[in-house]
Scaffold this motif. Structure first.
Motif, PDB file in Angstrom:
ATOM      1  N   UNK A 123       1.067  -1.114  -0.023  1.00  0.00           N
ATOM      2  CA  UNK A 123      -0.204  -0.085  -0.028  1.00  0.00           C
ATOM      3  C   UNK A 123       0.796   1.251   0.050  1.00  0.00           C
ATOM      4  N   UNK A 124       2.004   1.342   0.662  1.00  0.00           N
ATOM      5  CA  UNK A 124       2.845   2.511   0.786  1.00  0.00           C
ATOM      6  C   UNK A 124       3.314   2.532  -0.687  1.00  0.00           C
ATOM      7  N   UNK A 125       3.787   1.506  -1.250  1.00  0.00           N
ATOM      8  CA  UNK A 125       4.303   1.747  -2.889  1.00  0.00           C
ATOM      9  C   UNK A 125       2.896   2.322  -3.679  1.00  0.00           C
ATOM     10  N   UNK A 126       1.803   1.545  -3.258  1.00  0.00           N
ATOM     11  CA  UNK A 126       0.732   2.059  -4.245  1.00  0.00           C
ATOM     12  C   UNK A 126       0.464   3.403  -4.153  1.00  0.00           C
ATOM     13  N   UNK A 127       0.316   3.881  -2.876  1.00  0.00           N
ATOM     14  CA  UNK A 127       0.122   5.543  -2.815  1.00  0.00           C
ATOM     15  C   UNK A 127       1.030   6.076  -3.124  1.00  0.00           C
ATOM     16  N   UNK A 128       2.327   5.944  -2.951  1.00  0.00           N
ATOM     17  CA  UNK A 128       3.351   6.670  -3.698  1.00  0.00           C
ATOM     18  C   UNK A 128       3.403   6.714  -5.092  1.00  0.00           C
ATOM     19  N   UNK A 129       2.902   5.607  -5.848  1.00  0.00           N
ATOM     20  CA  UNK A 129       2.593   5.910  -7.299  1.00  0.00           C
ATOM     21  C   UNK A 129       1.310   6.612  -7.515  1.00  0.00           C
ATOM     22  N   UNK A 130       0.389   6.636  -6.591  1.00  0.00           N
ATOM     23  CA  UNK A 130      -0.567   7.636  -7.008  1.00  0.00           C
ATOM     24  C   UNK A 130      -0.038   8.761  -7.094  1.00  0.00           C
ATOM     25  N   UNK A 131       0.507   9.406  -5.981  1.00  0.00           N
ATOM     26  CA  UNK A 131       0.943  10.687  -5.855  1.00  0.00           C
ATOM     27  C   UNK A 131       1.921  11.150  -7.192  1.00  0.00           C
ATOM     28  N   UNK A 132       2.621  10.041  -7.377  1.00  0.00           N
ATOM     29  CA  UNK A 132       3.522  10.144  -8.874  1.00  0.00           C
ATOM     30  C   UNK A 132       2.615  10.297  -9.660  1.00  0.00           C
ATOM     31  N   UNK A 133       1.610   9.675 -10.237  1.00  0.00           N
ATOM     32  CA  UNK A 133       0.757   9.761 -11.073  1.00  0.00           C
ATOM     33  C   UNK A 133       0.013  11.336 -11.211  1.00  0.00           C
ATOM     34  N   UNK A 134      -0.251  11.876 -10.068  1.00  0.00           N
ATOM     35  CA  UNK A 134      -0.807  13.359  -9.954  1.00  0.00           C
ATOM     36  C   UNK A 134       0.302  14.107 -10.562  1.00  0.00           C
ATOM     37  N   UNK A 135       1.703  14.142 -10.048  1.00  0.00           N
ATOM     38  CA  UNK A 135       2.345  14.949 -10.655  1.00  0.00           C
ATOM     39  C   UNK A 135       2.760  14.941 -11.986  1.00  0.00           C
ATOM     40  N   UNK A 136       2.968  13.544 -12.499  1.00  0.00           N
ATOM     41  CA  UNK A 136       3.018  13.057 -13.968  1.00  0.00           C
ATOM     42  C   UNK A 136       1.867  13.808 -14.804  1.00  0.00           C
ATOM     43  N   UNK A 137       0.957  13.641 -14.431  1.00  0.00           N
ATOM     44  CA  UNK A 137      -0.336  13.933 -14.917  1.00  0.00           C
ATOM     45  C   UNK A 137      -0.263  15.611 -15.432  1.00  0.00           C
ATOM     46  N   UNK A 138       0.069  16.560 -14.102  1.00  0.00           N
ATOM     47  CA  UNK A 138       0.325  17.754 -14.348  1.00  0.00           C
ATOM     48  C   UNK A 138       1.622  18.294 -15.387  1.00  0.00           C
ATOM     49  N   UNK A 139       2.492  17.279 -15.456  1.00  0.00           N
ATOM     50  CA  UNK A 139       3.718  17.865 -16.503  1.00  0.00           C
ATOM     51  C   UNK A 139       3.196  17.295 -17.847  1.00  0.00           C
ATOM     52  N   UNK A 140       2.584  16.220 -18.089  1.00  0.00           N
ATOM     53  CA  UNK A 140       2.124  15.607 -19.356  1.00  0.00           C
ATOM     54  C   UNK A 140       1.160  16.441 -20.149  1.00  0.00           C
ATOM     55  N   UNK A 141       0.103  17.361 -19.131  1.00  0.00           N
ATOM     56  CA  UNK A 141      -0.588  18.088 -19.915  1.00  0.00           C
ATOM     57  C   UNK A 141       0.036  19.310 -20.528  1.00  0.00           C
TER      58      UNK A 141
END
Length: 563
Positions: free
Chosen positions: A164-182
Motif C-alpha cells: 500500500x505504501x508503494x501504491x500510494x506513492x505511485x498515486x502521488x507520482x501519477x498526479x504530478x506526472x499528469x500535470x507535467x504531461x498536460x
C-alpha cells in the motif's frame, strides 16, 4: 469497503462504511476494481514497451486513472464505471497488439508471477482473447471466490503495508506526472516504474526487503517526476518571483479556481481577459500568483480564502462560479453546486463538467457567462502575504542566506511542508510556527502553509521568516535549496545542515513527497498529525531504524528535539 489511504481515515484505522472524505462505499469499491484492472494493463504493457509498441494513449490513461483514485479527486460512480470499461478495452487492445505482432505476452516472464497474474487479474474467460466481462461479473467472481481485490486481499500485514505504501506513492507520482504531461513533459522511466510497481503488488515472490527497495525507488522516481513538473511549469510560465499576494476582493464578479492545474489557470485567464470578470485563486492554486506569465493579467486579483477543507463556507461566500481542476474537492452544499464546475479527472455528480478537446483546449465560456450574472465575492479578509520563493528565487539570495547562517542571524531552517486537514490537532502547526525562535526560518510548500502563512513572523536581514516555495509538488524546490546549501557549506551529508523537518500529511501526494525525502537520505523527520494507518508496526520500526522518523508530540517536546 476498506480504505485507509488518507490521514483522516476513520478512527485512525480505516473507513468501512463511508469515507470520512465523503466517498461512498460504491465509489470506494469501484476504485479498487479500477486499480485491479490497471494491473492487468501493466502486465501486458510492460511487454509492449519492451518492443516499442506502447502508446501515449495507454500511458495517459494510466496516469489519469491512478490520479482519479487519490483522495478528494472524484466522487462519481458513473465516472469510475466508465474508466473501468475503458481500462478493460485498453488492456485487450494492448494484448491484441502483441498477438498481432507475433509476440507472446508471457514470454520471458517468471512462470510463478505469470500464474499469479492470470489467477488474480486476467480471469479465465479473458485470457484466451474472448471479450471482457462487465464489471459486475468481475466483482461477483471475486467475491464468490473470496478473492477480495482491495486492500485486504493481502493477508500478511507487513507485506500489505509495503504494497500500500508503494501504491500510494505511485498515486502521488501519477498526479504530478499528469500535470507535467498536460504541459507536454513526460519521461518513459516514470511509466516503466509505475507498471513494474503495480505488478509488484501482486507478486507473492517478493520479500519485504524487495518491496522496501521498491518503495525507496518510488521516492527516487518521485524526485525525478517533481523535477520534470518544475521544468514544465517554469518553461511555460517563468520562474516564480517573490510576490506580495492580495487577499482582498474587488467590485467585479469573479471566478474562483482551485486545485493544482496551471494549464487550466492559463486558459481561464486568457478567456476571461476583457470580459469584466476577475479571477481569484483558492487553496493550492495560490502559487499561481507568483508566476510572471500570470502576473501580466490585470484581472487576476489574488487569492481568496484558505485551505481546501474550508471550501464549503468560502465557496458559498464567493458568490461566483468555482472551477475545480484537481483535488481537493469536498462534497458541496446544495447552495452552490449549481455554480461548481469540474474538469479533467475531477468528478462530482451534480456539478457541471468541462471536457478538453483532442488538443487539450477547454471552453470556459459557460463559466464566464454565469460569472457575469453573479454578485462580486464577499470580503473574507484583506492585506497581503508573500509567496514565490521557489528554488530559483531562494538561490538568487543564497549568498545572503549562507552569510546569515554563518554570522548567527539564522540558527536553523524548519521545513514545514505537506498538507492541511480538518483535524483540530492540526492547530499544532500554527502553535509550532508561532513559538519558533526569532532566528529560525520556515521553508514551506503545499497547503500545510495555510496554518501559518498569514502570521506576521517578520524578517531576518531582509529574508522573510516564511519562505513559501509553492504547491506540494514544489517540495522539489526545498530539496534543491537544501542540496545547494550543503554545497555552499561544503557538507557531504544533507543531514548535517541546520535544517529540521516537521512534515504534515493528508493524502497520497504527500506520501510521495515523504518517500522522495527518504530516497535522498533525509533523516530525523517528524510526521503528523498522526502516523499513516497503512504503516504496520514492523514497517514503522524499519522507518525508525533507517531514518529515525517519529510522530509529532507536543510543540514543546518537538521544538526541543528539532532545534
Amino acid at each position: 469497503m476498506f480504505c485507509y489511504q488518507c490521514e483522516e481515515t476513520a478512527k485512525g484505522e480505516g473507513c468501512t462504511k463511508k469515507g470520512v472524505c465523503g466517498k461512498s462505499n460504491e465509489v470506494a469499491n469501484l476504485q479498487d476494481e479500477l486499480m485491479y484492472v490497471l494491473k492487468g494493463i501493466a502486465f501486458y504493457n510492460t511487454k509492449a514497451r519492451e518492443h516499442g509498441l506502447n502508446d501515449e494513449k495507454t500511458d495517459r490513461f494510466m496516469l489519469d486513472a491512478l490520479f482519479a483514485t487519490v483522495t478528494n479527486v472524484n466522487f462519481s460512480a458513473d465516472d469510475f464505471r466508465d474508466m473501468i470499461n475503458d481500462a478493460f478495452s485498453i488492456r485487450d487492445q494492448v494484448k491484441d497488439k502483441l498477438v498481432q505482432n507475433n509476440i507472446d505476452p508471457v514470454e520471458g516472464r517468471d512462470i510463478s508471477l505469470t500464474d499469479q497474474i492470470k489467477s488474480k487479474l486476467l480471469h479465465k474467460n479473458t485470457i484466451d482473447g474472448s471479450s471482457s466481462p462487465d464489471i459486475a461479473t468481475v466483482t461477483s467472481q471475486n467475491l464468490d471466490n473470496n478473492e477480495n481485490i482491495g486492500v485486504l486481499a493481502t493477508k500478511d500485514e507487513d507485506v500489505r503495508s509495503l504494497r500500500e505504501l508503494l501504491t500510494y506513492g505511485m498515486k502521488g507520482m501519477a498526479a504530478y506526472a499528469h500535470h507535467a504531461h498536460v504541459l507536454g513533459y513526460s519521461d518513459d522511466e516514470i511509466f516503466k516504474f509505475m507498471e513494474r510497481g503495480l505488478l509488484a503488488t501482486v507478486d507473492d515472490n517478493l520479500s519485504a526487503d524487495d518491496l522496501t527497495n521498491l518503495v525507496l525507488e518510488c521516492g527516487s522516481i518521485g524526485v525525478k517526476t517533481m523535477s520534470i513538473l518544475d521544468e514544465a511549469h517554469t518553461s511555460n510560465y517563468g520562474n516564480p518571483e517573490p510576490t506580495e499576494i492580495n487577499l482582498g476582493v474587488r467590485d467585479n464578479p469573479g471566478i474562483l479556481i482551485s486545485g493544482h492545474d496551471m494549464k487550466d489557470m492559463e486558459q481561464l485567464l486568457k478567456q476571461t481577459e476583457g470580459t469584466g470578470v476577475d479571477v481569484y485563486t483558492h487553496g493550492e492554486m495560490l502559487p499561481a500568483n507568483a508566476y510572471p506569465e500570470f502576473k501580466k493579467y490585470d484581472h487576476f486579483v489574488g487569492n481568496y480564502g484558505g485551505s481546501w477543507w474550508k471550501q464549503k463556507e468560502e465557496f458559498e461566500k464567493f458568490n461566483g462560479p468555482i472551477l475545480m481542476t484537481t483535488n481537493c474537492i469536498v462534497p458541496p452544499k446544495d447552495t452552490y453546486i449549481n455554480r461548481l464546475y469540474t474538469t479533467s479527472i475531477v468528478g462530482y455528480d451534480g456539478a457541471t463538467h468541462i471536457k478538453a478537446d483532442e488538443n487539450g483546449n477547454k471552453d470556459f465560456s459557460q463559466i464566464i457567462e454565469q460569472a457575469k450574472n453573479t454578485n462580486p465575492p464577499q470580503q473574507l479578509e484583506e492585506g497581503k502575504i508573500m509567496g514565490g520563493f521557489a528554488h530559483n528565487a531562494a538561490l538568487s539570495v543564497a549568498d545572503k542566506i549562507v552569510d546569515a547562517v554563518k554570522n548567527g542571524q539564522i540558527s536553523r531552517f524548519v521545513v514545514m511542508a505537506g498538507c492541511d486537514g480538518r483535524k483540530k490537532e492540526r492547530e499544532y502547526y500554527t502553535d509550532f510556527a508561532k513559538q519558533l525562535p526569532e532566528d529560525t526560518v520556515i521553508l514551506t510548500a503545499g497547503c500545510a502553509k495555510y496554518r501559518y502563512n498569514k502570521l506576521d513572523l517578520g524578517e531576518i536581514g531582509g529574508i522573510p521568516r516564511i519562505l513559501d516555495a509553492g504547491q506540494c509538488n514544489d517540495s522539489y524546490s526545498l530539496v534543491v535549496i537544501a542540496q545547494k546549501l550543503a554545497e555552499a557549506f561544503e557538507l557531504d551529508d544533507i543531514n548535517e545542515l541546520p535544517v529540521s523537518y516537521n512534515i504534515a500529511w493528508y493524502e497520497q501526494k504527500a506520501v510521495l513527497v515523504l518517500l522522495s525525502l527518504l530516497s535522498l537520505g533525509v533523516k530525523n523527520i517528524t510526521l503528523g498529525p498522526s502516523l499513516p494507518a497503512f504503516v504496520s508496526p514492523n514497517m514503522l520500526n524499519v522507518l525508525v531504524d533507517k531514518f529515525n522518523i517519529a510522530p509529532n508530540s507536543t510543540v514543546e517536546e518537538d521544538m526541543e528535539k528539532l532545534l
